[in-house]
Design an enzyme around this catalytic site. Structure first.
Site, PDB file in Angstrom:
ATOM      1  N   LYS A  55       0.839  -1.211   0.000  1.00  0.00           N
ATOM      2  CA  LYS A  55       0.000   0.000   0.000  1.00  0.00           C
ATOM      3  C   LYS A  55       0.868   1.254   0.000  1.00  0.00           C
ATOM      4  N   GLY A  91      -0.101 -14.541 -13.382  1.00  0.00           N
ATOM      5  CA  GLY A  91      -1.168 -14.462 -12.383  1.00  0.00           C
ATOM      6  C   GLY A  91      -1.742 -13.056 -12.325  1.00  0.00           C
ATOM      7  N   ALA A  92      -2.980 -12.897 -12.817  1.00  0.00           N
ATOM      8  CA  ALA A  92      -3.631 -11.579 -12.730  1.00  0.00           C
ATOM      9  C   ALA A  92      -4.605 -11.589 -11.561  1.00  0.00           C
ATOM     10  N   GLY A  93      -4.090 -11.969 -10.387  1.00  0.00           N
ATOM     11  CA  GLY A  93      -4.883 -11.929  -9.157  1.00  0.00           C
ATOM     12  C   GLY A  93      -4.613 -10.609  -8.446  1.00  0.00           C
ATOM     13  N   HIS A 120     -23.432  15.257   2.909  1.00  0.00           N
ATOM     14  CA  HIS A 120     -23.265  15.777   1.554  1.00  0.00           C
ATOM     15  C   HIS A 120     -22.209  16.878   1.542  1.00  0.00           C
ATOM     16  N   VAL A 128       0.908 -16.553  -8.253  1.00  0.00           N
ATOM     17  CA  VAL A 128      -0.135 -17.526  -8.602  1.00  0.00           C
ATOM     18  C   VAL A 128      -0.766 -18.136  -7.354  1.00  0.00           C
ATOM     19  N   GLY A 129      -0.898 -17.330  -6.329  1.00  0.00           N
ATOM     20  CA  GLY A 129      -1.516 -17.790  -5.092  1.00  0.00           C
ATOM     21  C   GLY A 129      -0.472 -18.195  -4.060  1.00  0.00           C
ATOM     22  N   ARG A 130      -0.959 -18.613  -2.899  1.00  0.00           N
ATOM     23  CA  ARG A 130      -0.055 -18.909  -1.787  1.00  0.00           C
ATOM     24  C   ARG A 130      -0.413 -20.254  -1.157  1.00  0.00           C
ATOM     25  N   ALA A 158      -5.614 -10.396   5.843  1.00  0.00           N
ATOM     26  CA  ALA A 158      -5.126 -10.039   7.170  1.00  0.00           C
ATOM     27  C   ALA A 158      -6.273  -9.859   8.161  1.00  0.00           C
TER      28      ALA A 158
HETATM   29  P1  FAD Z   1       1.436 -14.373   8.082  1.00  0.00           P
HETATM   30  O1  FAD Z   1       1.236 -12.927   7.999  1.00  0.00           O
HETATM   31  O2  FAD Z   1       2.004 -15.078   6.910  1.00  0.00           O
HETATM   32  O3  FAD Z   1       2.375 -14.629   9.362  1.00  0.00           O
HETATM   33  C1  FAD Z   1       2.826 -15.899   9.697  1.00  0.00           C
HETATM   34  C2  FAD Z   1       4.077 -15.739  10.545  1.00  0.00           C
HETATM   35  O4  FAD Z   1       4.417 -17.013  11.087  1.00  0.00           O
HETATM   36  C3  FAD Z   1       5.286 -15.291   9.744  1.00  0.00           C
HETATM   37  O5  FAD Z   1       5.988 -14.291  10.447  1.00  0.00           O
HETATM   38  C4  FAD Z   1       6.155 -16.559   9.662  1.00  0.00           C
HETATM   39  O6  FAD Z   1       7.543 -16.283   9.587  1.00  0.00           O
HETATM   40  C5  FAD Z   1       5.818 -17.232  10.971  1.00  0.00           C
HETATM   41  N1  FAD Z   1       6.040 -18.682  10.988  1.00  0.00           N
HETATM   42  C6  FAD Z   1       5.626 -19.587  10.083  1.00  0.00           C
HETATM   43  N2  FAD Z   1       5.963 -20.840  10.494  1.00  0.00           N
HETATM   44  C7  FAD Z   1       6.596 -20.689  11.689  1.00  0.00           C
HETATM   45  C8  FAD Z   1       7.163 -21.606  12.603  1.00  0.00           C
HETATM   46  N3  FAD Z   1       7.090 -22.924  12.420  1.00  0.00           N
HETATM   47  N4  FAD Z   1       7.755 -21.104  13.706  1.00  0.00           N
HETATM   48  C9  FAD Z   1       7.821 -19.761  13.945  1.00  0.00           C
HETATM   49  N5  FAD Z   1       7.258 -18.853  13.113  1.00  0.00           N
HETATM   50  C10 FAD Z   1       6.660 -19.325  12.003  1.00  0.00           C
HETATM   51  N6  FAD Z   1      -4.337  -8.978   3.071  1.00  0.00           N
HETATM   52  C11 FAD Z   1      -5.221  -8.002   3.330  1.00  0.00           C
HETATM   53  O7  FAD Z   1      -6.159  -8.226   4.094  1.00  0.00           O
HETATM   54  N7  FAD Z   1      -5.103  -6.750   2.777  1.00  0.00           N
HETATM   55  C12 FAD Z   1      -4.093  -6.448   1.930  1.00  0.00           C
HETATM   56  O8  FAD Z   1      -4.007  -5.321   1.447  1.00  0.00           O
HETATM   57  C13 FAD Z   1      -3.147  -7.459   1.629  1.00  0.00           C
HETATM   58  N8  FAD Z   1      -2.116  -7.191   0.813  1.00  0.00           N
HETATM   59  C14 FAD Z   1      -1.191  -8.166   0.569  1.00  0.00           C
HETATM   60  C15 FAD Z   1      -0.152  -7.880  -0.299  1.00  0.00           C
HETATM   61  C16 FAD Z   1       0.788  -8.845  -0.587  1.00  0.00           C
HETATM   62  C17 FAD Z   1       1.924  -8.519  -1.519  1.00  0.00           C
HETATM   63  C18 FAD Z   1       0.709 -10.126   0.034  1.00  0.00           C
HETATM   64  C19 FAD Z   1       1.738 -11.181  -0.228  1.00  0.00           C
HETATM   65  C20 FAD Z   1      -0.337 -10.419   0.893  1.00  0.00           C
HETATM   66  C21 FAD Z   1      -1.296  -9.451   1.162  1.00  0.00           C
HETATM   67  N9  FAD Z   1      -2.378  -9.701   1.994  1.00  0.00           N
HETATM   68  C22 FAD Z   1      -3.299  -8.733   2.235  1.00  0.00           C
HETATM   69  C23 FAD Z   1      -2.555 -11.014   2.641  1.00  0.00           C
HETATM   70  C24 FAD Z   1      -2.064 -10.963   4.097  1.00  0.00           C
HETATM   71  O9  FAD Z   1      -0.719 -10.558   4.111  1.00  0.00           O
HETATM   72  C25 FAD Z   1      -2.228 -12.315   4.750  1.00  0.00           C
HETATM   73  O10 FAD Z   1      -3.547 -12.758   4.606  1.00  0.00           O
HETATM   74  C26 FAD Z   1      -1.897 -12.224   6.222  1.00  0.00           C
HETATM   75  O11 FAD Z   1      -0.569 -11.796   6.419  1.00  0.00           O
HETATM   76  C27 FAD Z   1      -2.086 -13.577   6.896  1.00  0.00           C
HETATM   77  O12 FAD Z   1      -1.783 -13.452   8.241  1.00  0.00           O
HETATM   78  P2  FAD Z   1      -1.290 -14.710   9.087  1.00  0.00           P
HETATM   79  O13 FAD Z   1      -1.071 -14.194  10.462  1.00  0.00           O
HETATM   80  O14 FAD Z   1      -2.199 -15.841   8.893  1.00  0.00           O
HETATM   81  O15 FAD Z   1       0.102 -15.150   8.438  1.00  0.00           O
HETATM   82  P1  NAD Z   2      -4.649 -14.770  -6.205  1.00  0.00           P
HETATM   83  O1  NAD Z   2      -5.319 -16.045  -5.886  1.00  0.00           O
HETATM   84  O2  NAD Z   2      -5.335 -13.494  -5.944  1.00  0.00           O
HETATM   85  O3  NAD Z   2      -4.262 -14.734  -7.758  1.00  0.00           O
HETATM   86  C1  NAD Z   2      -3.475 -15.723  -8.355  1.00  0.00           C
HETATM   87  C2  NAD Z   2      -3.836 -15.770  -9.820  1.00  0.00           C
HETATM   88  O4  NAD Z   2      -2.907 -16.592 -10.487  1.00  0.00           O
HETATM   89  C3  NAD Z   2      -5.223 -16.367 -10.065  1.00  0.00           C
HETATM   90  O5  NAD Z   2      -5.984 -15.503 -10.865  1.00  0.00           O
HETATM   91  C4  NAD Z   2      -4.926 -17.685 -10.741  1.00  0.00           C
HETATM   92  O6  NAD Z   2      -5.912 -18.092 -11.652  1.00  0.00           O
HETATM   93  C5  NAD Z   2      -3.620 -17.371 -11.438  1.00  0.00           C
HETATM   94  N1  NAD Z   2      -2.814 -18.548 -11.761  1.00  0.00           N
HETATM   95  C6  NAD Z   2      -2.638 -19.660 -11.009  1.00  0.00           C
HETATM   96  N2  NAD Z   2      -1.811 -20.514 -11.649  1.00  0.00           N
HETATM   97  C7  NAD Z   2      -1.459 -19.931 -12.812  1.00  0.00           C
HETATM   98  C8  NAD Z   2      -0.629 -20.322 -13.900  1.00  0.00           C
HETATM   99  N3  NAD Z   2      -0.006 -21.478 -13.898  1.00  0.00           N
HETATM  100  N4  NAD Z   2      -0.483 -19.463 -14.924  1.00  0.00           N
HETATM  101  C9  NAD Z   2      -1.129 -18.262 -14.927  1.00  0.00           C
HETATM  102  N5  NAD Z   2      -1.941 -17.845 -13.937  1.00  0.00           N
HETATM  103  C10 NAD Z   2      -2.098 -18.677 -12.881  1.00  0.00           C
HETATM  104  O7  NAD Z   2      -3.238 -14.851  -5.476  1.00  0.00           O
HETATM  105  P2  NAD Z   2      -2.079 -13.786  -5.376  1.00  0.00           P
HETATM  106  O8  NAD Z   2      -2.323 -12.637  -6.273  1.00  0.00           O
HETATM  107  O9  NAD Z   2      -0.827 -14.590  -5.501  1.00  0.00           O
HETATM  108  O10 NAD Z   2      -2.225 -13.311  -3.880  1.00  0.00           O
HETATM  109  C11 NAD Z   2      -2.090 -14.259  -2.803  1.00  0.00           C
HETATM  110  C12 NAD Z   2      -3.006 -13.947  -1.678  1.00  0.00           C
HETATM  111  O11 NAD Z   2      -2.646 -12.739  -1.060  1.00  0.00           O
HETATM  112  C13 NAD Z   2      -4.437 -13.823  -2.125  1.00  0.00           C
HETATM  113  O12 NAD Z   2      -5.148 -14.881  -1.563  1.00  0.00           O
HETATM  114  C14 NAD Z   2      -4.937 -12.546  -1.593  1.00  0.00           C
HETATM  115  O13 NAD Z   2      -6.059 -12.716  -0.810  1.00  0.00           O
HETATM  116  C15 NAD Z   2      -3.798 -12.005  -0.738  1.00  0.00           C
HETATM  117  N6  NAD Z   2      -3.617 -10.594  -1.133  1.00  0.00           N
HETATM  118  C16 NAD Z   2      -4.597  -9.715  -0.770  1.00  0.00           C
HETATM  119  C17 NAD Z   2      -4.499  -8.391  -1.140  1.00  0.00           C
HETATM  120  C18 NAD Z   2      -5.587  -7.445  -0.747  1.00  0.00           C
HETATM  121  O14 NAD Z   2      -6.381  -7.801   0.095  1.00  0.00           O
HETATM  122  N7  NAD Z   2      -5.664  -6.254  -1.309  1.00  0.00           N
HETATM  123  C19 NAD Z   2      -3.410  -7.953  -1.881  1.00  0.00           C
HETATM  124  C20 NAD Z   2      -2.449  -8.876  -2.250  1.00  0.00           C
HETATM  125  C21 NAD Z   2      -2.568 -10.204  -1.852  1.00  0.00           C
END
Ligand code: FAD
Ligand code: NAD
Length: 472
Positions: free
Chosen positions: A57, A187-189, A451, A277-279, A327
């Protein structure tokens, strides 16, 4: 050996919030986290704070400011010549925001008396009523209750394994030190579109390759259509229905061979390739097999609606369990579990998790989409209002998009709200509130909205459900 009421594994938004809430409720609490920042120092906050929500952000805002100055301000009669940006400063600003927040969690832990432990945690077994947990480095703790909040990591595409230099995940994509001239994103997610927007605004030619034939399938179809038009107009090249055949590297860059939706072989050369492509859930090395913790087919910890696992006194929350990887969903589950452990009645309604994309225009939704209601045969009414007819949006110069409210035809209960337009991320919260209180569209329609404000578009969409919008 230290013995805690609650041990939380993971200090992301699921884990650190669960730890703070547990401590607030009088439970002795430790939170173990293994995250290290680029300097090799422990950094609490998980994916969200370190390489997710917050840094993305920060860069979205900086890059959008640049876009506004260079493209949008002239409509206000403001012209600026020689506008430049300093990428190093932009990245440093982002890093400062991150470090302020991650060190803020250390302070919050101190304030709430949560014991932080740094290192990889794994289950070692059971002793009496407690679980034994090992922390890398030799430490061992006992816990009456355990909350697993280990989050997720980027999914690896076998054709394009990350090298951290030219083929990167979200961490690498938040730290390019030069603007890549040619940027390809697989990945256009959410990540692809948000980070693609950042680098396009700063000058990269961005191409997104998406496997699915449908654009943003989780969003309302009408919103997705409008978004595709807007992003294409901005210059993002989005190809749907593609198949990635292979990725190779040479001096010229990263070569991506792919088949388009018509089955025609294509090739692209990129300076950088982001794979988004997802997590996948982080359950590796947790000792799940040692204690018999049940995982589902996708490798996530299996839980019930209260985040209980198959083992006594072990819960799991956030990205490591089913449901959207967001989050706010992780944090809310963390609070629920802490309250359940303390004997209270915690709950977290997964039907009320708002989804947001921080692109421009922003996209936000909660509840059911029109296509979901159609396919489940629900009789619904729809009310829509365009930002073009909203005074505040026009004054801002951000009048594209609309608010759409879907309500049950018989009961008028709101079933879904979909917004594409300015500040959709903020506007959606009144819709979440409305759904949480089982409001009808008439409830929203009868509430005074200030407004001129963007929220009047929500008000008008509610009026439009009953075909009595005033300004269209
Ligand atoms: P995480 O935030 O992944 O935290 C897990 C923690 O556990 C990490 O610090 C990891 O190191 C630690 N850990 C893992 N295994 C172990 C272990 N065995 N021992 C000790 N520590 C360990 N979500 C939103 O809602 N809004 C957004 O705008 C948004 N933007 C995003 C942008 C990007 C680029 C990405 C990648 C994600 C985004 N997300 C967003 C998704 C959001 O980051 C996750 O959904 C959120 O962080 C998940 O929280 P969590 O606590 O489950 O896990
Ligand atoms: P995503 O699931 O949003 O998008 C992944 C995209 O990759 C999908 O559209 C999927 O169809 C595509 N894909 C999968 N395999 C593919 C392939 N082989 N070739 C081409 N396309 C393929 O996942 P992301 O963008 O990786 O984000 C991961 C997670 O992080 C999401 O679950 C999302 O909720 C979270 N996130 C949230 C925010 C937010 O809340 N604003 C921002 C960033 C990330």
């Amino acid at each position: 050996m230290a013995d805690f009421d609650v041990v939380v594994i993971g200090a992301g938004p699921g884990g650190y919030v669960a730890a703070i809430r547990s401590a607030q409720l009088g439970l002795s609490t430790a939170c173990i986290d293994e995250w290290k920042n680029a300097q090799g120092k422990p950094s609490l906050g998980g994916t969200c704070l370190n390489v997710g929500c917050i840094p993305s952000k920060a860069l979205l805002e900086s890059s959008e400011n640049f876009e506004r100055v260079t493209h949008d301000f002239s409509a206000h009669g403001i012209t600026a010549s020689g506008v430049q940006f300093d990428l190093a400063k932009m990245l440093a600003r982002k890093d400062k925001i991150v470090s302020d927040f991650t060190s803020g969690i250390v302070q919050l832990f101190k304030k709430n008396k949560v014991t932080p432990l740094y290192g990889h945690a794994q289950f070692l077994g059971r002793e009496g009523d407690s679980w034994r947990i090992g922390v890398a480095g030799g430490e061992e703790v006992k816990a009456k209750q355990v909350i697993i909040a280990t989050g997720s990591t980027p999914r690896v595409l076998p054709q394009a394994p990350f090298d951290g230099i030219r083929i990167v995940d979200n961490s690498g994509a938040l730290a390019f030190t030069e603007i890549p001239k040619r940027l390809v994103i697989i990945g256009a997610g959410v990540i692809g579109l948000e980070l693609g927007s950042v680098w396009r605004r700063l000058g990269a030619e961005v191409t997104l390759l998406e496997a699915l034939p449908t654009f943003i399938p989780a969003a309302d179809e009408q919103v997705a259509k409008e978004a595709l038009r807007a992003f294409t107009r901005q210059g993002l090249k989005i190809h749907l229905g593609v198949q990635i055949d292979g990725v190779t590297q040479s001096d010229a860059g990263v070569q991506i061979s792919w088949h388009d939706a018509q089955g025609i072989a294509q090739e692209l050369v990129a300076d950088k390739l982001i794979v988004a492509v997802g997590r996948v859930a982080n359950t590796q090395g947790l000792g799940a097999e040692t204690v018999g913790l049940k995982l589902d087919g996708a490798g996530r910890v299996e839980v019930d609606e209260h985040c209980r696992t198959n083992l006594p006194n072990i819960y799991a929350v956030g990205d490591v369990v089913r449901g959207p990887m967001l989050a706010h969903k992780a944090s809310e589950e963390g609070v629920m579990v802490a309250e359940l452990i303390a004997g209270q009645a915690g709950h977290c309604d997964l039907n009320l998790v708002p989804g947001i994309m921080y692109t421009a225009p922003e996209i936000a939704w909660v509840g059911k989409t029109e296509q979901q209601l159609k396919s489940s045969g629900v009789d619904y009414s729809s009310g829509q209002f365009p930002f073009m007819a909203n005074g505040r949006a026009r004054a801002l110069g951000e009048a594209s998009g609309f608010v759409k409210i879907l309500a049950d035809t018989k009961t008028d209960r709101i079933l879904g709200v979909h917004i594409i337009g300015p500040m959709a991320s903020e506007l959606i919260q009144q819709a979440v509130l409305a759904l949480a209180f089982s409001s009808s569209s008439e409830d929203l329609a009868r509430i005074i909205h200030a407004h001129p404000s963007l929220s009047e578009a929500v008000h008008e969409a509610a009026l439009a459900v009953d075909k009595r919008a005033i300004h269209i």
